[in-house]
Design a protein around this motif. Structure first.
Motif, short mmCIF file in Angstrom:
data_model
loop_
_atom_site.label_atom_id
_atom_site.label_comp_id
_atom_site.label_asym_id
_atom_site.label_seq_id
_atom_site.Cartn_x
_atom_site.Cartn_y
_atom_site.Cartn_z
N SER A 37 -5.74 16.05 0.31
CA SER A 37 -4.71 17.22 0.16
C SER A 37 -3.39 16.47 0.00
N THR A 38 -3.09 15.47 0.57
CA THR A 38 -1.56 14.96 0.53
C THR A 38 -1.38 14.27 -0.69
N TYR A 39 -2.27 13.54 -1.26
CA TYR A 39 -1.98 12.46 -2.31
C TYR A 39 -2.73 13.00 -3.42
N HIS A 40 -3.50 14.12 -3.22
CA HIS A 40 -4.11 14.92 -4.58
C HIS A 40 -5.03 13.84 -5.22
N ILE A 41 -6.09 13.47 -4.39
CA ILE A 41 -7.13 12.44 -4.95
C ILE A 41 -8.61 13.00 -4.66
N SER A 42 -9.61 12.57 -5.54
CA SER A 42 -10.67 13.22 -5.46
C SER A 42 -11.74 12.65 -4.63
N LEU A 43 -12.80 13.29 -4.31
CA LEU A 43 -13.75 12.70 -3.30
C LEU A 43 -14.47 11.37 -3.80
N ASP A 44 -14.49 11.30 -5.26
CA ASP A 44 -15.14 10.17 -5.94
C ASP A 44 -13.98 8.92 -5.39
N GLN A 45 -12.81 9.22 -5.53
CA GLN A 45 -11.77 8.20 -5.17
C GLN A 45 -11.73 7.81 -3.66
N ILE A 46 -12.02 8.73 -2.91
CA ILE A 46 -12.34 8.72 -1.41
C ILE A 46 -13.34 7.88 -1.12
N THR A 47 -14.41 8.08 -1.74
CA THR A 47 -15.58 7.11 -1.51
C THR A 47 -15.43 5.87 -1.89
N LEU A 48 -14.54 5.74 -2.99
CA LEU A 48 -14.22 4.24 -3.41
C LEU A 48 -13.52 3.56 -2.34
N LEU A 49 -12.68 4.10 -1.49
CA LEU A 49 -11.88 3.56 -0.56
C LEU A 49 -12.97 2.83 0.41
N VAL A 50 -14.02 3.47 0.86
CA VAL A 50 -15.33 2.81 1.81
C VAL A 50 -15.98 1.71 0.88
N LEU A 94 2.95 1.96 1.64
CA LEU A 94 2.30 1.57 0.20
C LEU A 94 2.28 2.94 -0.75
N PRO A 95 1.35 4.11 -0.20
CA PRO A 95 1.25 5.26 -1.17
C PRO A 95 2.51 5.92 -1.31
N GLU A 96 3.76 5.84 -0.75
CA GLU A 96 4.88 6.53 -0.69
C GLU A 96 5.77 5.73 -1.66
N VAL A 97 5.49 4.29 -1.87
CA VAL A 97 6.60 3.45 -2.59
C VAL A 97 5.91 3.20 -3.93
N LEU A 98 4.79 3.02 -4.06
CA LEU A 98 4.20 2.92 -5.47
C LEU A 98 4.04 4.16 -6.37
N MET A 103 -3.30 3.97 -5.82
CA MET A 103 -3.25 2.46 -5.77
C MET A 103 -2.71 1.81 -4.41
N GLY A 104 -1.71 2.52 -4.09
CA GLY A 104 -1.09 2.20 -2.59
C GLY A 104 -2.29 2.15 -1.46
N LEU A 105 -3.14 3.30 -1.33
CA LEU A 105 -4.13 3.21 -0.39
C LEU A 105 -5.19 2.21 -0.69
N LEU A 106 -5.46 1.79 -1.75
CA LEU A 106 -6.36 0.72 -2.34
C LEU A 106 -5.86 -0.51 -1.84
N LEU A 107 -4.72 -0.67 -2.18
CA LEU A 107 -3.91 -2.16 -1.73
C LEU A 107 -3.72 -2.23 -0.30
N ALA A 108 -3.64 -1.18 0.33
CA ALA A 108 -3.74 -1.14 1.80
C ALA A 108 -5.01 -1.61 2.56
N VAL A 109 -6.11 -0.94 1.84
CA VAL A 109 -7.30 -1.15 2.30
C VAL A 109 -7.79 -2.44 1.89
N ALA A 110 -7.48 -3.04 0.89
CA ALA A 110 -7.72 -4.61 0.54
C ALA A 110 -6.90 -5.46 1.59
#
Length: 393
Positions: A37-50, A94-98, A103-110
């Motif tokens: 809801s905050t970053y307007h990303i899809s469930l597919d993108q959420i799944t990719l985080l895992v 990272l999600p706030e500055v990129l 991509m900020g979430l992905l980088l933090a997860v990495a």
């Protein structure tokens, strides 16, 4: 005696390290809907985080085969804790500055996945190398702290969100980051022994030329798959198959599983000298098979939860027990052996839930059918244990 006390501090630091890994793996999933809801990303993108998190950890397992021995255990474990802390803090920044928050979430997860992967590879051999008695018990107790960390993350986070509001999740993320930061400071001071001298440690080639190593890899795959095939589908099973309210299912299934798994590991850590490890693993494999059958045949929420509890209880010893059997069977396996076993375990953690999901989809969403298919993993583990005993004799 003084040396034993010093190495006890090392073991305590390793216990906390597994809590750090539990934070890394279980905090962000509590925020999936908030991220959506905050970053307007899809469930597919959420799944990719895992997928991305565990994919990075698998890669680190592979790289660690050579890297850890080159840079040393102490520097490696310090890097692990630093990356875990940096990744958790990165979630808030990272999600706030990129330009693209995702991509900020992905980088933090990495970043924190690198820390989590290194921790998984490092803590078991560090504990195994400590000049203390009852190694099998210590290994089981060590792995129980991942379970307690999982339970703690869910309960503390849920209470925080209720009191402070989930919109303040960034405060909690920074608070969680303090744990790897402080434990990293502890690891700077505690003694760390070598598992084997570098010149005596077996090469990857020698490991793969040893038949029993393949059996140990199969045991690790089956251990990870037996655990996660049920654990990852706990909420969905509680809601779809048992008819529980989603909020209850989200907490009751995973938490019951984690508590029972932790209790099994803690019990063996305290009382393991009273029962031989292989015998305990035989009984656990049989109990795991029974739990799968209970989950498959019952329509009752009560018996369904009993099945989940039995499964958590049964799988607790599988992962740390296989590590202990490997150490006894191949005492010169070294870091390479632990890294490859961790890699095999993680492959099992992915293959078990994947098989359940794939078969359930073919069965028109029937999770019971998917879960009963995964019974092949505890069955194979039991066969491998019996074969391992025959080989050892």
């Amino acid at each position: 005696m003084n040396q034993d006390k010093q190495y006890n501090k090392t073991i305590y630091a390793c216990f906390i390290a597994y809590i750090v890994q539990a934070i890394v793996n279980n905090f962000v999933p509590l925020l999936f809907l908030t991220f959506q809801s905050t970053y307007h990303i899809s469930l597919d993108q959420i799944t990719l985080l895992v997928t991305f998190n565990f994919g990075i950890q698998l890669l680190i397992d592979l790289v660690s085969v050579k890297l850890v021995d080159q840079i040393g255990y102490r520097l490696s474990i310090l890097i692990a804790h630093g990356m875990a802390a940096a990744g958790l803090v990165g979630l808030t920044i990272l999600p706030e500055v990129l330009p693209d928050p995702y991509m900020g979430l992905l980088l933090a997860v990495a970043i924190y996945a690198i820390g989590g992967g290194l921790i998984e590879v490092l803590v078991s051999p560090i504990v195994e190398a400590c000049p203390t008695e009852r190694k099998e018990a210590a290994m089981s107790l060590l792995h129980s702290f991942y379970c307690w960390g999982h339970v703690g993350v869910v309960i503390i986070s849920t209470v925080f969100f209720y009191i402070a509001g989930i919109q303040n999740w960034k405060i909690l993320a920074i608070a969680w980051a303090l744990i790897p930061l402080c434990n990293g400071i502890l690891f700077r001071k505690v003694p760390i022994a070598k598992l084997v001298e570098e010149e005596n440690g077996w090469s990857v080639k020698r490991l793969f030329s040893t038949p029993i190593f393949y059996l140990l890899l199969l045991m690790m795959v089956c251990s990870g798959a037996s655990e996660q095939a049920v654990s990852q589908w706990a909420s969905a099973y509680a809601e779809k198959s048992l008819g529980l309210v989603k909020a209850v299912g989200d907490l009751a299934g995973p938490l019951l599983f984690a508590v029972m798994m932790g209790a099994s590991r803690a019990w063996y850590g305290k009382k393991g000298d009273k029962i031989e490890l292989r015998r305990f693993m035989y009984l656990s494999s049989i109990l795991c098979i029974v739990s799968y059958l209970v989950i498959f045949f019952t329509n009752s929420p009560i018996f369904g939860m009993i099945g989940y509890g039995l499964c958590g209880l049964s799988v607790g010893i599988m992962w740390p027990g296989t590590f202990s059997i490997a150490s006894a069977s191949l005492p010169y396996g070294g870091t390479a052996m632990f890294a490859l076993l961790a890699l095999a375990g993680d492959l099992g953690c992915q293959s078990g839930p994947t098989l359940v999901g794939f078969v359930s989809n073919l069965a028109n969403g029937n999770l019971r059918v998917g879960i009963i298919t995964a019974i092949v993993f505890p069955v194979l583990l039991l066969i491998a244990l019996l074969w391992n005993k025959k080989t050892a004799e």
